[in-house]
Design a protein around this motif. Structure first.
Motif, PDB file in Angstrom:
ATOM      1  N   ASN A   1       2.108   1.752  -3.417  1.00 26.61           N
ATOM      2  CA  ASN A   1       1.009   2.253  -4.233  1.00 26.61           C
ATOM      3  C   ASN A   1       0.787   3.742  -4.009  1.00 26.61           C
ATOM      4  OD1 ASN A   1       0.116   0.272  -5.913  1.00 26.61           O
ATOM      5  ND2 ASN A   1      -1.547  -0.430  -4.614  1.00 26.61           N
ATOM      6  N   GLN A   2       0.886   4.169  -2.757  1.00 29.63           N
ATOM      7  CA  GLN A   2       0.682   5.578  -2.442  1.00 29.63           C
ATOM      8  C   GLN A   2       1.756   6.447  -3.105  1.00 29.63           C
ATOM      9  OE1 GLN A   2      -2.103   6.587  -0.534  1.00 29.63           O
ATOM     10  NE2 GLN A   2      -1.487   8.486  -1.520  1.00 29.63           N
TER      11      GLN A   2
ATOM     12  N   SER B   1       0.829  -1.203   0.000  1.00 28.95           N
ATOM     13  CA  SER B   1       0.000   0.000   0.000  1.00 28.95           C
ATOM     14  C   SER B   1       0.871   1.264   0.000  1.00 28.95           C
ATOM     15  CB  SER B   1      -0.919   0.003   1.222  1.00 28.95           C
ATOM     16  OG  SER B   1      -1.824  -1.076   1.168  1.00 28.95           O
TER      17      SER B   1
ATOM     18  N   VAL C   1      -6.433   1.935  -2.809  1.00 27.71           N
ATOM     19  CA  VAL C   1      -5.470   1.926  -1.705  1.00 27.71           C
ATOM     20  C   VAL C   1      -6.203   1.950  -0.367  1.00 27.71           C
ATOM     21  CG1 VAL C   1      -3.650   3.258  -0.576  1.00 27.71           C
ATOM     22  CG2 VAL C   1      -3.611   2.946  -3.051  1.00 27.71           C
ATOM     23  N   SER C   2      -7.267   2.752  -0.312  1.00 23.58           N
ATOM     24  CA  SER C   2      -8.060   2.787   0.927  1.00 23.58           C
ATOM     25  C   SER C   2      -8.681   1.429   1.212  1.00 23.58           C
ATOM     26  CB  SER C   2      -9.159   3.845   0.816  1.00 23.58           C
ATOM     27  OG  SER C   2      -8.604   5.129   0.620  1.00 23.58           O
TER      28      SER C   2
ATOM     29  N   SER D   1       1.234   9.346  -5.928  1.00 24.10           N
ATOM     30  CA  SER D   1       1.822  10.694  -5.846  1.00 24.10           C
ATOM     31  C   SER D   1       2.530  11.044  -7.150  1.00 24.10           C
ATOM     32  CB  SER D   1       2.804  10.767  -4.668  1.00 24.10           C
ATOM     33  OG  SER D   1       2.147  10.498  -3.443  1.00 24.10           O
TER      34      SER D   1
ATOM     35  N   GLN E   1      -6.824   5.707  -5.595  1.00 30.55           N
ATOM     36  CA  GLN E   1      -6.816   6.123  -4.193  1.00 30.55           C
ATOM     37  C   GLN E   1      -7.853   5.320  -3.399  1.00 30.55           C
ATOM     38  OE1 GLN E   1      -5.019   7.969  -2.330  1.00 30.55           O
ATOM     39  NE2 GLN E   1      -3.872   9.407  -3.600  1.00 30.55           N
TER      40      GLN E   1
ATOM     41  N   THR F   1      -5.989  -0.812   2.524  1.00 29.26           N
ATOM     42  CA  THR F   1      -5.677  -0.507   3.923  1.00 29.26           C
ATOM     43  C   THR F   1      -6.742  -1.067   4.857  1.00 29.26           C
ATOM     44  OG1 THR F   1      -4.566   1.523   3.205  1.00 29.26           O
ATOM     45  CG2 THR F   1      -5.168   1.352   5.537  1.00 29.26           C
TER      46      THR F   1
END
Length: 698
Positions: free
Chosen positions: A56-57, A53, A91-92, A61, A88, A95
Motif C-alpha cells: 500500500n505504501q 501495508s 495505512v497508519s 508513493s 495514508q 499498521t
C-alpha cells in the motif's frame, strides 16, 4: 467457573483426585498446543498484513508521483492529495491494527505460557518422582517383618518422611495447576478482548456492523474487569486454603475419614492379600458405603464390591502372620486379610467396620429410601414457599395471555420477542431466531437485561392482542394452531406462515395501512401500530402530506415513549429527516419531550444534524427554552467529546455524572412527566445560554 483440584483430596491422594489430576494435565497439554497454534497463525497473519501495508505504501508513493505530473491542474491535484492523505491514514490504521494484534495475541499468550508452563513441567517432574518414592517406601515398609524392630522402625520413618515430602510436592503442584486454570481464562479472554478491540477501533467509523457491536464490547470490558477481580480473589482464597491444609494436614500421615462430597463412612489405601497367593498383597483404595465394603485397584478401574452386606461379616485382628497392622474381615462365604500403614490407621478402620456392622444390625432400613411423612388428614402436602421469579419474568407474565406461549400454548414461557411484544416457549423461541432479527428479536426473560419500556410493550400488547392481529383469518384459512406437544416441524411451518407470510392477517391497502401507522404513532396507539405493521406498512416510509415525516417522527410529535420504542425495535431509522431537514430528535426537542430525547440519544440519534435553518437539536432546545433538554443534550455532547478524546473505550467507560443525570431524566420522564413540563427557561437564563455558546464557538 470450572471446578478446581481439591487440596483435601490431594493430601489423601484418592483415585478420584488422580483421575481429576490427569484430566487437568490433559487440559493443560491441549491448551498449550492450541496456544502455540494460535500464536503461529497470528504471526503469519501479521507478516501478511505488514506485506500488505508495504505494498500500500508503494502504491501511495506512485499516487504522489502521479499527482506531481498534474501540478497545473488544481482539481486533479487536490483530489489526488485528498486521496493520498486519506489512504495514508488508512495505512497508519493498518499498521496500528497489526501492531495491536501482535501485542494482543502473541505477546499476551506468550506471557501466559512462559509464566506458568515451564514451572508446571518442573513441578510435575518432581511430583512424579517423589510419588514413585512413596510407592517404593510403602512397599518396603509393608514387607518388613514384625520381628525386626529396628528395620521396621527405619522403614516406618522412611515412609513417613517420604510421604510428608510427597504431600508438600503434591499440594504445590495442585496450587500451580489451579492457579494456571484460573489465570488462563482471564488472560485468554483479555487477549481476545484486546484483539477485538483493535478490530473495533479500525472499523468503527465505516462499519455499521461493528457499531452495533459496541454494547457487546462494553459488556466484554466489564467481564474482563470482573474476571480479573474474581481471579485475584480466587487466587487469594486458593493460597489461603493451600496454607491451611498444609499447616493442618500435610504431616506425612494419610488422612482418614470420609471424602468431601462422598457418602462413604471411611476411605483410604489398604493392602489386600490375594486369596489364591497368600504372599501376594495388592494396594487398593477401600471405602465403606451403603453397608458395603468396596475397593478400586487403581484410579482408572471401577469400584468392586468386596463384601455385599456387612451385617453378615465380622472383623478381628490378624496376629498370626508376619506383616504388621493387619486385620481380617470374615463372612459366611469368604474372608479377606487387609493391612494398613500404621497402628493408628488399623484402629480407625477396625472401629469404622465394627461400627458399620453394629449400625446395620440396629437399623435394617438404612439402605432403603425414606418416604416423606403423610400429610395431615389425608390432604396434599403443604406447598413450600413460592419460587421467586426474576423481575422481568414476573412483569412480562402479567400481560394479556402472556402466561402461555403465543404460538403453541405451552405454560410458563421464559422467552419473548421485544419487537412483536409476545412471550414464547424455548422451542418456539429457537424458530423465531431463525426468522432473523428483522422479523423477531428474541430475548430471555430470566437471563437477559430488560428496559422498562420494553417490558411495558409486553404488558400493553401481549399474546392476546398480537394473536388477534396475526391470527385474525386463521379460521377462514382452515388452519389449526399447533399445541405444546406438536412436532417442531409443525410449529416451524405455523410460525413462518404467521409472521413471515402474514397469511392470517386482515388484508389492507398499503397506503391505508401507512396512514394508519402514522396516525397511531402520533396518538401513541400501540395496538393500531402493530396492526398497521402486520398489514404491510413500512416503518421508514415518509408521508408526503405530513411534510415527509416517518412514523417515528410522528411519534416524537406525540408524547408516547412506548410508541417510539416500538418503532425503533421494528427497524425505524432514528436519523431519518423530513422535508425541512428535521428528524425525530429535532421534533422531540421542539416539543419538549425529555423522555423521548433520552430514548433517541440512547438509540444513536445524531445530535449534530442541522435542519434547513442550520439548527441542531441543542439550538432548537435553547430557542424553545426547554431547560432540561438543553442540559441533557449538552451533557451528552460533552460526554461524547470526552469519550472520543480517551478512545473508543476509556479506562472507566462513559462519564458517571452523565449516566446519573441521564438516568434521572429517564425516570422523571417515565414517572413524573408533569414535573418536566413545568421546567422552563427565564429570559435571563436564555441569554446566558446564548453567551456560553458564543464563548464555546470562540
Amino acid at each position: 467457573m470450572d471446578s478446581l483440584l481439591d487440596f483435601e483430596e490431594c493430601v489423601k491422594d484418592s483415585p478420584d483426585f488422580r483421575l481429576k489430576l490427569e484430566l487437568f494435565e490433559a487440559d493443560v497439554s491441549v491448551l498449550e498446543t492450541q496456544l502455540d497454534k494460535v500464536m503461529k497463525l497470528c504471526s503469519k497473519m501479521v507478516e501478511a498484513g505488514q506485506a500488505y501495508s508495504a505494498a500500500n505504501q508503494l502504491f501511495l508513493s506512485g499516487l504522489a508521483e502521479l499527482s506531481m505530473l498534474h501540478k497545473k491542474d488544481d482539481v486533479i491535484t487536490n483530489c489526488l492529495n485528498q486521496f493520498n492523505q486519506g489512504l495514508q491514514e488508512m495505512v497508519s490504521f493498518h499498521t496500528m491494527l497489526f501492531d495491536q494484534t501482535h501485542r494482543a495475541i502473541s505477546q499476551q499468550l506468550t506471557n501466559l505460557c512462559t509464566q506458568f508452563l515451564p514451572q508446571l513441567v518442573e513441578t510435575r517432574r518432581a511430583f512424579v518422582q517423589i510419588g514413585e518414592d512413596v510407592e517404593a517406601a510403602a512397599l518396603k515398609s509393608a514387607q518388613v517383618s514384625r520381628h525386626k524392630a529396628a528395620d521396621a522402625e527405619r522403614a516406618s520413618h522412611l515412609l513417613l518422611a517420604t510421604r510428608k515430602c510427597y504431600q508438600h510436592f503434591a499440594l504445590d503442584y495442585c496450587l500451580q495447576l489451579n492457579t494456571f486454570k484460573t489465570q488462563q481464562r482471564v488472560d485468554i479472554l483479555n487477549s481476545m478482548f484486546s484483539f477485538v478491540h483493535a478490530q473495533f477501533t479500525f472499523f468503527h467509523q465505516g462499519s455499521d456492523l461493528l457499531r452495533d457491536l459496541e454494547p457487546s464490547m462494553r459488556t466484554m470490558a466489564a467481564q474482563v474487569s470482573q474476571s480479573s477481580a474474581d481471579c485475584a480473589a480466587q487466587r487469594k482464597e486458593l493460597e489461603n486454603k493451600h496454607l491451611l491444609v498444609q499447616q493442618r494436614d500435610a504431616s506425612g500421615e494419610p488422612a482418614v475419614g470420609p471424602s468431601p462430597g462422598s457418602d462413604a463412612i471411611i476411605s483410604g489405601y489398604l493392602f489386600k492379600r490375594s486369596r489364591r497367593k497368600s504372599k501376594t498383597w495388592k494396594r487398593c483404595w477401600f471405602s465403606i458405603r451403603d453397608n458395603q465394603l468396596v475397593y478400586r485397584k487403581s484410579h482408572k478401574d471401577v469400584s468392586l464390591v468386596l463384601f455385599q452386606d456387612l451385617r453378615l461379616c465380622a472383623v478381628k485382628p490378624l496376629e498370626n502372620i508376619d506383616r504388621r497392622f493387619c486385620f481380617e474381615l470374615l463372612s459366611v462365604q469368604k474372608c479377606c486379610a487387609l493391612q494398613t500403614d500404621s497402628e493408628l490407621l488399623k484402629l480407625s478402620w477396625f472401629v469404622a467396620l465394627q461400627s458399620s456392622i453394629d449400625f446395620a444390625y440396629r437399623d435394617t432400613r438404612l439402605s432403603q429410601p425414606k418416604e416423606p411423612p403423610p400429610p395431615p388428614c389425608g390432604g396434599d402436602p403443604s406447598p413450600g414457599p413460592p419460587a421467586q421469579r426474576p423481575p422481568a419474568l414476573g412483569v412480562a407474565l402479567r400481560g394479556p395471555g402472556n402466561q402461555r406461549c403465543c404460538d403453541c400454548g405451552e405454560e410458563e414461557p421464559r422467552w419473548a420477542s421485544i419487537n412483536l411484544g409476545v412471550t414464547m416457549c424455548i422451542e418456539c423461541s429457537g424458530i423465531h431466531r431463525s426468522l432473523g432479527v428483522h422479523l423477531s428479536k428474541v430475548r430471555s426473560l430470566t437471563l437477559d437485561s430488560w428496559e422498562a419500556e420494553q417490558l411495558k410493550l409486553l404488558c400493553v400488547l401481549g399474546n392476546n392482542v398480537m394473536n388477534r392481529i396475526y391470527e385474525a383469518r386463521c379460521s377462514e384459512e382452515g388452519r389449526v394452531k399447533p399445541r405444546a406437544d406438536s412436532l417442531r416441524a409443525e410449529k416451524e411451518t405455523w410460525i413462518k406462515e404467521k409472521y413471515v407470510e402474514k397469511r392470517f392477517v386482515q388484508k389492507s391497502v398499503s397506503d391505508v395501512a401507512q396512514r394508519r401507522l402514522y396516525r397511531a404513532a402520533v396518538a401513541g396507539e400501540l395496538v393500531d401500530m402493530a396492526a398497521a405493521l402486520a398489514q404491510g406498512a413500512d416503518v421508514n416510509r415518509s408521508i408526503g402530506e405530513e411534510e415527509g415525516r416517518t412514523a417515528l417522527i410522528g411519534a416524537a410529535v406525540g408524547e408516547s415513549l412506548s410508541a417510539c420504542e416500538f418503532l425503533l425495535l421494528n427497524g425505524a431509522n432514528v436519523n431519518h429527516r423530513d422535508l425541512r431537514g428535521q428528524g425525530a430528535l429535532h421534533t422531540a426537542a421542539t416539543a419538549g419531550h425529555t423522555g423521548q430525547v433520552c430514548l433517541l440519544l440512547k438509540r444513536g440519534a445524531n445530535q449534530y444534524a442541522a435542519d434547513e435553518r442550520g439548527q441542531d437539536p441543542l439550538a432548537i432546545a435553547v430557542e424553545t427554552a426547554h431547560a432540561d433538554i438543553v442540559t441533557l443534550l449538552r451533557m451528552a455532547r460533552m460526554n461524547e467529546e470526552m469519550r472520543d478524546s480517551e478512545g473508543v473505550f476509556g479506562a472507566t467507560g462513559d462519564d458517571e455524572t452523565f449516566q446519573d443525570i441521564f438516568r434521572d431524566f429517564s425516570d422523571m420522564a417515565s414517572h413524573d412527566p408533569e414535573r418536566l413540563s413545568r421546567r422552563q427557561f427565564s429570559r435571563g437564563d436564555e441569554e446566558e445560554e446564548e453567551e456560553e455558546e458564543v464563548d464555546e464557538e470562540g
